[in-house]
Design a protein around this motif. Sequence first.
Motif, short mmCIF file in Angstrom:
data_model
loop_
_atom_site.label_atom_id
_atom_site.label_comp_id
_atom_site.label_asym_id
_atom_site.label_seq_id
_atom_site.Cartn_x
_atom_site.Cartn_y
_atom_site.Cartn_z
N ASP A 143 -19.40 -10.51 26.33
CA ASP A 143 -19.50 -10.70 24.89
C ASP A 143 -18.36 -11.63 24.51
N ILE A 144 -18.65 -12.91 24.36
CA ILE A 144 -17.59 -13.89 24.12
C ILE A 144 -16.85 -13.60 22.83
N ASP A 145 -17.49 -12.93 21.88
CA ASP A 145 -16.80 -12.60 20.62
C ASP A 145 -15.69 -11.57 20.85
N ARG A 146 -15.77 -10.81 21.93
CA ARG A 146 -14.73 -9.80 22.21
C ARG A 146 -13.67 -10.32 23.18
N VAL A 147 -13.96 -11.38 23.90
CA VAL A 147 -13.00 -11.87 24.90
C VAL A 147 -11.74 -12.39 24.22
N LEU A 148 -11.89 -13.04 23.08
CA LEU A 148 -10.74 -13.53 22.34
C LEU A 148 -10.56 -12.67 21.10
N ASN A 149 -9.33 -12.17 20.89
CA ASN A 149 -9.08 -11.41 19.67
C ASN A 149 -8.78 -12.37 18.52
N ALA A 150 -8.59 -11.82 17.32
CA ALA A 150 -8.41 -12.66 16.13
C ALA A 150 -7.23 -13.61 16.28
N GLN A 151 -6.13 -13.12 16.79
CA GLN A 151 -4.93 -13.97 16.93
C GLN A 151 -5.20 -15.11 17.93
N GLU A 152 -5.92 -14.79 18.99
CA GLU A 152 -6.22 -15.81 20.00
C GLU A 152 -7.20 -16.85 19.48
N ILE A 153 -8.16 -16.43 18.67
CA ILE A 153 -9.11 -17.39 18.09
C ILE A 153 -8.37 -18.31 17.13
N ARG A 154 -7.42 -17.74 16.36
CA ARG A 154 -6.62 -18.59 15.46
C ARG A 154 -5.82 -19.61 16.28
N ALA A 155 -5.25 -19.16 17.41
CA ALA A 155 -4.47 -20.07 18.26
C ALA A 155 -5.35 -21.19 18.80
N ALA A 156 -6.55 -20.85 19.25
CA ALA A 156 -7.46 -21.86 19.79
C ALA A 156 -7.90 -22.82 18.69
N SER A 157 -8.14 -22.30 17.50
CA SER A 157 -8.55 -23.17 16.39
C SER A 157 -7.39 -24.05 15.94
N ALA A 158 -6.18 -23.53 16.03
CA ALA A 158 -5.01 -24.28 15.56
C ALA A 158 -4.78 -25.54 16.38
N VAL A 159 -5.12 -25.52 17.67
CA VAL A 159 -4.87 -26.72 18.47
C VAL A 159 -5.73 -27.89 18.02
N THR A 160 -6.80 -27.60 17.31
CA THR A 160 -7.64 -28.70 16.83
C THR A 160 -7.22 -29.19 15.46
N THR A 161 -6.39 -28.41 14.76
CA THR A 161 -6.02 -28.79 13.40
C THR A 161 -4.58 -29.25 13.28
N GLU A 162 -3.75 -28.97 14.31
CA GLU A 162 -2.36 -29.40 14.25
C GLU A 162 -2.29 -30.91 14.41
N PRO A 163 -1.40 -31.55 13.65
CA PRO A 163 -1.26 -32.99 13.83
C PRO A 163 -0.65 -33.28 15.19
N PRO A 164 -0.96 -34.42 15.77
CA PRO A 164 -0.37 -34.76 17.06
C PRO A 164 1.14 -34.90 16.91
N PRO A 165 1.89 -34.62 17.99
CA PRO A 165 3.33 -34.78 17.89
C PRO A 165 3.68 -36.22 17.55
N GLU A 166 4.72 -36.33 16.72
CA GLU A 166 5.12 -37.68 16.32
C GLU A 166 5.72 -38.42 17.50
N SER A 167 5.38 -39.66 17.59
CA SER A 167 5.96 -40.48 18.64
C SER A 167 7.28 -41.04 18.12
N PRO A 168 8.24 -41.32 19.03
CA PRO A 168 9.52 -41.86 18.57
C PRO A 168 9.32 -43.21 17.90
N PRO A 169 10.18 -43.51 16.92
CA PRO A 169 10.02 -44.80 16.23
C PRO A 169 10.24 -45.94 17.20
#
Length: 185
Positions: A143-169
């Motif tokens: 049951d893929i809905d149970r494999v990841l808990n709420a905190q883990e789903i938030r972590a997985a979703s966050a990697v798609t919404t975080e801005p990329p790290p800034e590159s040095p000027p």
Amino acid sequence: MSQPVPEPLVQYLSFFIAGEEYALRILQVREIVEYEAVTRVPSAPEWIRGVTNLRGSVLPVVDLGMKLGFPPSVVHRRSCIVVVEVTFQGERLVMGVLVDAVGQVLELGSGDVEPPPAFGTPIHADYLVGLGRAGKKFILLLDIDRVLNAQEIRAASAVTTEPPPESPPPPEAPPAGAEAGEPQA
């Protein structure tokens, strides 16, 4: 005289992780894509393999083997990403799960599914909806809905919404008229 009603069958997609065959309901599977160009995201949990570009969308990729408690998956030519839909707080989220290989499509009736055993499985029994009969063996139905808990789903979703790290000027250009390597006053 009425005819017996045929038993409804549920389709599952099977795949392999650490030598064991697992399966997901095929309605939770969107597609299967070749494993390629997964970019690691700094500070993401270890079981998040990274993100990949799925036709212009950022798709988080979870190392399902690691999430289930196995060592990190080794990518080889049969490795692939199963794109799944996970239900989280009533919302459908799309993510990829890295598997060692895809197996087969199974059609199982209710008589083909046994309840998950309380012990003896290589993974936590709460992740299972049952054991599916496939010939003489059983396949672990996840049951893929149970494999990841709420905190883990938030972590997985966050990697798609975080801005990329800034590159040095970029380095500053020398003042006009100065030659490269010439000391500045």
